[in-house]
Design a protein around this motif. Structure first.
Motif, PDB file in Angstrom:
ATOM      1  N   LYS A 180      -2.987 111.757  -0.325  1.00 47.85           N
ATOM      2  CA  LYS A 180      -1.942 111.515   0.684  1.00 47.85           C
ATOM      3  C   LYS A 180      -0.816 110.666   0.107  1.00 47.85           C
ATOM      4  CE  LYS A 180      -4.840 112.074   4.732  1.00 47.85           C
ATOM      5  NZ  LYS A 180      -5.567 111.396   5.829  1.00 47.85           N
ATOM      6  N   LEU A 181      -1.175 109.655  -0.662  1.00 46.83           N
ATOM      7  CA  LEU A 181      -0.152 108.819  -1.296  1.00 46.83           C
ATOM      8  C   LEU A 181       0.655 109.639  -2.297  1.00 46.83           C
ATOM      9  CD1 LEU A 181       1.273 106.149  -1.801  1.00 46.83           C
ATOM     10  CD2 LEU A 181      -0.608 105.503  -3.336  1.00 46.83           C
ATOM     11  N   ALA A 182      -0.019 110.446  -3.096  1.00 45.02           N
ATOM     12  CA  ALA A 182       0.676 111.295  -4.071  1.00 45.02           C
ATOM     13  C   ALA A 182       1.626 112.266  -3.372  1.00 45.02           C
ATOM     14  CB  ALA A 182      -0.331 112.059  -4.930  1.00 45.02           C
ATOM     15  N   ASP A 183       1.174 112.878  -2.278  1.00 40.10           N
ATOM     16  CA  ASP A 183       2.034 113.797  -1.515  1.00 40.10           C
ATOM     17  C   ASP A 183       3.247 113.072  -0.959  1.00 40.10           C
ATOM     18  OD1 ASP A 183       0.369 115.937  -2.016  1.00 40.10           O
ATOM     19  OD2 ASP A 183      -0.617 115.871  -0.044  1.00 40.10           O
ATOM     20  N   TRP A 184       3.025 111.890  -0.410  1.00 41.71           N
ATOM     21  CA  TRP A 184       4.139 111.127   0.162  1.00 41.71           C
ATOM     22  C   TRP A 184       5.153 110.774  -0.931  1.00 41.71           C
ATOM     23  CZ3 TRP A 184       6.857 106.677  -0.259  1.00 41.71           C
ATOM     24  CH2 TRP A 184       7.685 106.343   0.810  1.00 41.71           C
ATOM     25  N   LEU A 185       4.652 110.299  -2.067  1.00 44.98           N
ATOM     26  CA  LEU A 185       5.560 109.950  -3.162  1.00 44.98           C
ATOM     27  C   LEU A 185       6.345 111.165  -3.646  1.00 44.98           C
ATOM     28  CD1 LEU A 185       3.231 107.552  -5.188  1.00 44.98           C
ATOM     29  CD2 LEU A 185       5.314 106.904  -3.956  1.00 44.98           C
ATOM     30  N   ALA A 186       5.671 112.305  -3.766  1.00 41.83           N
ATOM     31  CA  ALA A 186       6.344 113.529  -4.236  1.00 41.83           C
ATOM     32  C   ALA A 186       7.441 113.960  -3.268  1.00 41.83           C
ATOM     33  CB  ALA A 186       5.318 114.649  -4.428  1.00 41.83           C
ATOM     34  N   THR A 187       7.186 113.864  -1.969  1.00 43.77           N
ATOM     35  CA  THR A 187       8.213 114.273  -0.995  1.00 43.77           C
ATOM     36  C   THR A 187       9.369 113.288  -0.932  1.00 43.77           C
ATOM     37  OG1 THR A 187       7.067 113.222   0.859  1.00 43.77           O
ATOM     38  CG2 THR A 187       6.593 115.561   0.453  1.00 43.77           C
ATOM     39  N   HIS A 188       9.186 112.110  -1.514  1.00 38.25           N
ATOM     40  CA  HIS A 188      10.257 111.108  -1.532  1.00 38.25           C
ATOM     41  C   HIS A 188      10.883 110.950  -2.916  1.00 38.25           C
ATOM     42  CE1 HIS A 188       8.512 110.309   2.366  1.00 38.25           C
ATOM     43  NE2 HIS A 188       9.678 109.786   2.665  1.00 38.25           N
ATOM     44  N   GLY A 189      10.723 111.965  -3.754  1.00 36.59           N
ATOM     45  CA  GLY A 189      11.468 112.013  -5.002  1.00 36.59           C
ATOM     46  C   GLY A 189      10.798 111.441  -6.228  1.00 36.59           C
ATOM     47  N   TYR A 190       9.571 110.992  -6.096  1.00 45.02           N
ATOM     48  CA  TYR A 190       8.856 110.449  -7.245  1.00 45.02           C
ATOM     49  C   TYR A 190       8.002 111.532  -7.889  1.00 45.02           C
ATOM     50  CZ  TYR A 190      10.086 105.927  -5.223  1.00 45.02           C
ATOM     51  OH  TYR A 190      10.769 104.851  -4.721  1.00 45.02           O
ATOM     52  N   GLN A 191       7.550 111.279  -9.097  1.00 50.50           N
ATOM     53  CA  GLN A 191       6.613 112.173  -9.772  1.00 50.50           C
ATOM     54  C   GLN A 191       5.278 111.427  -9.869  1.00 50.50           C
ATOM     55  OE1 GLN A 191       7.814 113.566 -13.621  1.00 50.50           O
ATOM     56  NE2 GLN A 191       5.810 114.432 -14.051  1.00 50.50           N
ATOM     57  N   PRO A 192       4.393 111.649  -8.884  1.00 46.80           N
ATOM     58  CA  PRO A 192       3.121 110.946  -8.919  1.00 46.80           C
ATOM     59  C   PRO A 192       2.162 111.541  -9.945  1.00 46.80           C
ATOM     60  CG  PRO A 192       3.201 112.390  -7.021  1.00 46.80           C
ATOM     61  CD  PRO A 192       4.538 112.486  -7.706  1.00 46.80           C
ATOM     62  N   VAL A 193       1.388 110.678 -10.577  1.00 46.02           N
ATOM     63  CA  VAL A 193       0.327 111.087 -11.486  1.00 46.02           C
ATOM     64  C   VAL A 193      -0.934 110.447 -10.932  1.00 46.02           C
ATOM     65  CG1 VAL A 193      -0.563 110.988 -13.835  1.00 46.02           C
ATOM     66  CG2 VAL A 193       1.913 111.154 -13.441  1.00 46.02           C
ATOM     67  N   PHE A 194      -1.792 111.262 -10.329  1.00 47.41           N
ATOM     68  CA  PHE A 194      -2.978 110.765  -9.642  1.00 47.41           C
ATOM     69  C   PHE A 194      -4.217 110.932 -10.508  1.00 47.41           C
ATOM     70  CE2 PHE A 194      -6.225 111.911  -6.167  1.00 47.41           C
ATOM     71  CZ  PHE A 194      -6.670 110.602  -6.062  1.00 47.41           C
ATOM     72  N   VAL A 195      -4.903 109.821 -10.759  1.00 53.92           N
ATOM     73  CA  VAL A 195      -6.172 109.857 -11.481  1.00 53.92           C
ATOM     74  C   VAL A 195      -7.197 109.080 -10.663  1.00 53.92           C
ATOM     75  CG1 VAL A 195      -5.144 110.106 -13.775  1.00 53.92           C
ATOM     76  CG2 VAL A 195      -5.599 107.826 -12.882  1.00 53.92           C
ATOM     77  N   ARG A 196      -8.452 109.458 -10.806  1.00 54.08           N
ATOM     78  CA  ARG A 196      -9.488 108.840  -9.977  1.00 54.08           C
ATOM     79  C   ARG A 196     -10.344 107.829 -10.722  1.00 54.08           C
ATOM     80  NH1 ARG A 196     -12.818 112.579  -6.533  1.00 54.08           N
ATOM     81  NH2 ARG A 196     -13.277 110.593  -5.550  1.00 54.08           N
ATOM     82  N   THR A 197     -10.203 107.760 -12.039  1.00 57.63           N
ATOM     83  CA  THR A 197     -11.025 106.813 -12.788  1.00 57.63           C
ATOM     84  C   THR A 197     -10.160 105.941 -13.697  1.00 57.63           C
ATOM     85  OG1 THR A 197     -11.382 108.243 -14.712  1.00 57.63           O
ATOM     86  CG2 THR A 197     -12.925 108.494 -12.856  1.00 57.63           C
ATOM     87  N   VAL A 198     -10.702 104.800 -14.007  1.00 57.40           N
ATOM     88  CA  VAL A 198     -10.007 103.880 -14.907  1.00 57.40           C
ATOM     89  C   VAL A 198      -9.875 104.496 -16.293  1.00 57.40           C
ATOM     90  CG1 VAL A 198     -10.155 101.621 -15.991  1.00 57.40           C
ATOM     91  CG2 VAL A 198     -10.794 101.904 -13.604  1.00 57.40           C
ATOM     92  N   ASP A 199     -10.932 105.146 -16.767  1.00 57.87           N
ATOM     93  CA  ASP A 199     -10.879 105.769 -18.084  1.00 57.87           C
ATOM     94  C   ASP A 199      -9.766 106.809 -18.161  1.00 57.87           C
ATOM     95  OD1 ASP A 199     -12.991 104.224 -18.998  1.00 57.87           O
ATOM     96  OD2 ASP A 199     -14.496 105.749 -18.525  1.00 57.87           O
ATOM     97  N   ALA A 200      -9.635 107.621 -17.120  1.00 58.69           N
ATOM     98  CA  ALA A 200      -8.564 108.624 -17.089  1.00 58.69           C
ATOM     99  C   ALA A 200      -7.198 107.943 -17.080  1.00 58.69           C
ATOM    100  CB  ALA A 200      -8.719 109.531 -15.871  1.00 58.69           C
ATOM    101  N   ALA A 201      -7.073 106.855 -16.355  1.00 60.15           N
ATOM    102  CA  ALA A 201      -5.803 106.134 -16.307  1.00 60.15           C
ATOM    103  C   ALA A 201      -5.424 105.601 -17.682  1.00 60.15           C
ATOM    104  CB  ALA A 201      -5.890 104.988 -15.296  1.00 60.15           C
ATOM    105  N   ILE A 202      -6.369 104.983 -18.355  1.00 57.17           N
ATOM    106  CA  ILE A 202      -6.103 104.434 -19.686  1.00 57.17           C
ATOM    107  C   ILE A 202      -5.719 105.551 -20.659  1.00 57.17           C
ATOM    108  CG2 ILE A 202      -7.089 103.156 -21.627  1.00 57.17           C
ATOM    109  CD1 ILE A 202      -6.479 101.497 -19.018  1.00 57.17           C
ATOM    110  N   ASP A 203      -6.418 106.677 -20.573  1.00 56.32           N
ATOM    111  CA  ASP A 203      -6.105 107.827 -21.435  1.00 56.32           C
ATOM    112  C   ASP A 203      -4.689 108.345 -21.188  1.00 56.32           C
ATOM    113  OD1 ASP A 203      -8.618 107.703 -22.555  1.00 56.32           O
ATOM    114  OD2 ASP A 203      -9.435 109.378 -21.378  1.00 56.32           O
ATOM    115  N   GLU A 204      -4.246 108.307 -19.943  1.00 51.95           N
ATOM    116  CA  GLU A 204      -2.948 108.881 -19.570  1.00 51.95           C
ATOM    117  C   GLU A 204      -1.767 107.916 -19.732  1.00 51.95           C
ATOM    118  OE1 GLU A 204      -2.192 112.011 -18.385  1.00 51.95           O
ATOM    119  OE2 GLU A 204      -4.246 112.664 -18.679  1.00 51.95           O
ATOM    120  N   LEU A 205      -2.023 106.621 -19.727  1.00 50.45           N
ATOM    121  CA  LEU A 205      -0.926 105.646 -19.693  1.00 50.45           C
ATOM    122  C   LEU A 205       0.124 105.842 -20.771  1.00 50.45           C
ATOM    123  CD1 LEU A 205      -2.574 102.257 -18.710  1.00 50.45           C
ATOM    124  CD2 LEU A 205      -0.837 103.531 -17.454  1.00 50.45           C
TER     125      LEU A 205
END
Length: 135
Positions: A25-50
């Motif tokens: 829901k947060l990602a959808d809201w951000l996308a409709t307001h002009g942002y490019q959200p990158v949604f990850v569910r784990t800390v490891d995935a976040a660190i890999d993507e940063l």
């Protein structure tokens, strides 16, 4: 509230959230307001993507009802600060406590939001942090 970088790209915002429903829901809201959200569910995935995503702001969800899925908040925030020291970190928690608040701010989070929260309020916090980061 649409926000763009000078080169016309949408501003990337990373969401690290174990709660799939809230994160989507947060990602959808951000996308409709002009942002490019990158949604990850784990800390490891976040660190890999940063390093490849290079977000301009990061939301970190701190709440999870399953003890096995709980994350070490201090460790997560320290890792984010190490990889992206100038990126504003906004934490979102299911509840608050004095201990949690101290850990969050000691480890470099700039804002702390407690659920339930309106996404428009989250957007205002995000815009405020992005504006402060460019000054």
């Amino acid at each position: 509230m649409m926000t763009r970088r000078q080169n016309g790209e949408r501003t990337r915002v990373m969401i690290v959230e174990q709660d799939l429903d809230f994160g989507m829901k947060l990602a959808d809201w951000l996308a409709t307001h002009g942002y490019q959200p990158v949604f990850v569910r784990t800390v490891d995935a976040a660190i890999d993507e940063l390093s490849s995503v290079r977000p301009r702001a990061i939301f970190v969800g701190l709440g999870c009802s399953e003890p096995a899925a709980r994350i070490d908040i201090a460790e997560v925030l320290l890792m984010i600060q190490t990889v992206c020291p100038s990126v504003p970190v906004i934490t979102i928690a299911d509840q608050t406590s004095e201990d949690l608040t101290q850990v969050v701010f000691r480890q470099g989070a700039r804002r702390f939001v407690v659920k339930p929260v309106e996404f428009s309020q989250v957007g205002e916090v995000l815009q405020s942090e992005l504006t402060a980061a460019t000054i």
